[in-house]
Every structure is written in C-alpha cells, then in structure tokens.
Design a protein around this motif. Sequence first.
Motif, mmCIF file in Angstrom:
data_model
loop_
_atom_site.group_PDB
_atom_site.id
_atom_site.type_symbol
_atom_site.label_atom_id
_atom_site.label_comp_id
_atom_site.label_asym_id
_atom_site.label_seq_id
_atom_site.Cartn_x
_atom_site.Cartn_y
_atom_site.Cartn_z
ATOM 1 N N GLY A 150 12.522 -20.569 2.017
ATOM 2 C CA GLY A 150 13.869 -20.629 1.561
ATOM 3 C C GLY A 150 14.741 -19.980 2.550
ATOM 4 N N ASP A 151 16.073 -20.075 2.007
ATOM 5 C CA ASP A 151 17.172 -19.391 2.964
ATOM 6 C C ASP A 151 16.937 -17.760 3.078
ATOM 7 N N ARG A 152 16.474 -17.045 2.039
ATOM 8 C CA ARG A 152 16.295 -15.506 2.093
ATOM 9 C C ARG A 152 15.132 -15.402 1.560
ATOM 10 N N TRP A 153 14.772 -14.119 1.661
ATOM 11 C CA TRP A 153 13.456 -13.556 1.025
ATOM 12 C C TRP A 153 13.748 -13.229 -0.574
ATOM 13 N N VAL A 154 12.796 -13.497 -1.400
ATOM 14 C CA VAL A 154 12.922 -13.185 -2.744
ATOM 15 C C VAL A 154 11.823 -12.606 -3.189
ATOM 16 N N GLN A 178 1.110 -1.324 0.070
ATOM 17 C CA GLN A 178 0.149 -0.159 -0.028
ATOM 18 C C GLN A 178 0.992 1.188 0.057
ATOM 19 N N ASN A 179 2.045 1.023 0.488
ATOM 20 C CA ASN A 179 2.969 2.295 0.503
ATOM 21 C C ASN A 179 3.973 2.422 -0.838
ATOM 22 N N PHE A 180 3.594 1.539 -1.833
ATOM 23 C CA PHE A 180 4.080 1.541 -2.989
ATOM 24 C C PHE A 180 5.769 0.845 -2.860
ATOM 25 N N ILE A 181 5.860 0.028 -1.877
ATOM 26 C CA ILE A 181 7.221 -0.678 -1.714
ATOM 27 C C ILE A 181 7.008 -1.982 -2.626
ATOM 28 N N SER A 182 8.077 -2.052 -3.361
ATOM 29 C CA SER A 182 7.873 -3.157 -4.439
ATOM 30 C C SER A 182 8.426 -4.497 -3.601
ATOM 31 N N PRO A 183 7.954 -5.690 -4.124
ATOM 32 C CA PRO A 183 8.361 -6.910 -3.715
ATOM 33 C C PRO A 183 9.971 -7.040 -3.496
ATOM 34 N N GLU A 184 10.716 -6.621 -4.530
ATOM 35 C CA GLU A 184 12.259 -6.557 -4.648
ATOM 36 C C GLU A 184 12.606 -5.835 -3.264
ATOM 37 N N GLN A 185 12.141 -4.769 -3.219
ATOM 38 C CA GLN A 185 12.473 -3.651 -2.103
ATOM 39 C C GLN A 185 12.180 -4.433 -0.718
ATOM 40 N N THR A 186 10.991 -5.046 -0.647
ATOM 41 C CA THR A 186 10.579 -5.398 0.626
ATOM 42 C C THR A 186 11.538 -6.952 0.804
ATOM 43 N N GLU A 202 14.704 -7.293 0.069
ATOM 44 C CA GLU A 202 15.799 -6.611 0.428
ATOM 45 C C GLU A 202 15.850 -6.211 1.925
ATOM 46 N N LEU A 203 14.714 -5.375 2.262
ATOM 47 C CA LEU A 203 14.603 -5.027 3.613
ATOM 48 C C LEU A 203 14.694 -6.174 4.547
ATOM 49 N N TRP A 204 13.627 -6.950 4.440
ATOM 50 C CA TRP A 204 13.596 -8.118 5.133
ATOM 51 C C TRP A 204 14.603 -9.134 5.301
ATOM 52 N N ASN A 205 15.439 -9.022 4.293
ATOM 53 C CA ASN A 205 16.837 -9.820 4.481
ATOM 54 C C ASN A 205 18.021 -9.031 5.139
ATOM 55 N N SER A 206 17.672 -7.656 4.989
ATOM 56 C CA SER A 206 18.710 -6.905 5.704
ATOM 57 C C SER A 206 18.501 -6.864 7.183
ATOM 58 N N VAL A 207 17.287 -7.094 7.684
ATOM 59 C CA VAL A 207 17.174 -6.984 9.084
ATOM 60 C C VAL A 207 17.011 -8.471 9.752
ATOM 61 N N GLY A 208 17.368 -9.627 8.849
ATOM 62 C CA GLY A 208 17.254 -10.951 9.361
ATOM 63 C C GLY A 208 16.089 -11.754 9.456
ATOM 64 N N LYS A 209 14.890 -11.093 9.033
ATOM 65 C CA LYS A 209 13.521 -11.857 9.057
ATOM 66 C C LYS A 209 13.697 -13.122 8.346
ATOM 67 N N VAL A 258 7.685 -12.791 -1.815
ATOM 68 C CA VAL A 258 6.988 -11.320 -1.254
ATOM 69 C C VAL A 258 5.788 -11.345 -1.968
ATOM 70 N N SER A 259 5.904 -11.452 -3.133
ATOM 71 C CA SER A 259 4.645 -11.223 -4.148
ATOM 72 C C SER A 259 3.360 -11.997 -3.616
#
Length: 155
Positions: free
Chosen positions: A142-146, A120-128, A130-137, A150-151
């Motif tokens: 899998g091993d990392r968010w892709v 809703q805040n226009f954050i793309s799946p790619e950005q999301t 990257e954000l979630w991987n950077s904070v360690g969610k 997220v889509s």
Amino acid sequence: MQMENQFIEVAREAVSQLRRLTRDFPALSSSHVKLAIETWNEEMFRKGEIIWLEKERRRLEKSALENRAAALIAGQLVDDVLDALNSEFSKELGYRDLIDLVGRDKYINAMCREAEELKQNFISPEQTAELWNSVGKPSVGGDRWVATAVSVLMG
C-alpha cells in the motif's frame, strides 16, 4: 572495448562503401545519401566513439551496481545495503532505487529479516510501521506501512 572498435570499423567501412557506390553509380544514390556521405567525416566517428564508450561505461557501472546490490541484500538490512552502495559507488540511491536494482522479492526478504530483528527486540508492529513510514521505506502492499503488513513480515 573490442566490440566498440568493431562497431566503429564497420561504420567506417559502410561509409567507405557508400562513397564508392555513390561515385560509381551516381544515378542510384538519393539526395539524402549523397548529403550524408558529403558531411560524414572523421570527427563524426570520434563523436560516435565517445558516445559508445560512455554508454558502455554506464552499462558496466549499472551491472556492477546491480550485482553488488544483489549480493549485499541477501544478508544485510536495507539501510546497510544503501549505505554500502552509496559509499562504494559514490551515489545517492534511495529505497526505490534499491528496489529497482534488486527487485521486489529481494527487498521484501530483507524487510522480513529486519521485521524479525525488530520483533526480537520487542518492537511492536505498530512501532515498526511508524518507524518505517517516518524514514520513507516503501511498503509492499500500500501507500504506507500498517501494523498488519508488518505483522505478516514478522511471521
């Protein structure tokens, strides 16, 4: 507390009965039983009470933590839940601890809500991702968010 008292009283009674039986029928008692009865004393009961109380305290704390986590995760974002739990319980819980407390399905539901909010805040799946991987969610598949995962959560 009542259960603990009953447990200790039963243990005391059992030792008392073993002492009586060993005294009355010494030929029927093994050397292990005789040694245990000779060395068993009130200090051992006190130690047992302390151990029992500590286990019970931890069990109750874990139960309270699980209940609170489940209540919070139902309507809040994952990071907000962790912040609240860590503050309320003076803990340093991480994402994996939270998943252990509430279960994978509730974690995924909370991540779906967060993904929808980011969408809703226009954050793309790619950005999301990257954000979630950077904070360690932890990712759910899998091993990392892709972006694809997220889509799926974004609906």
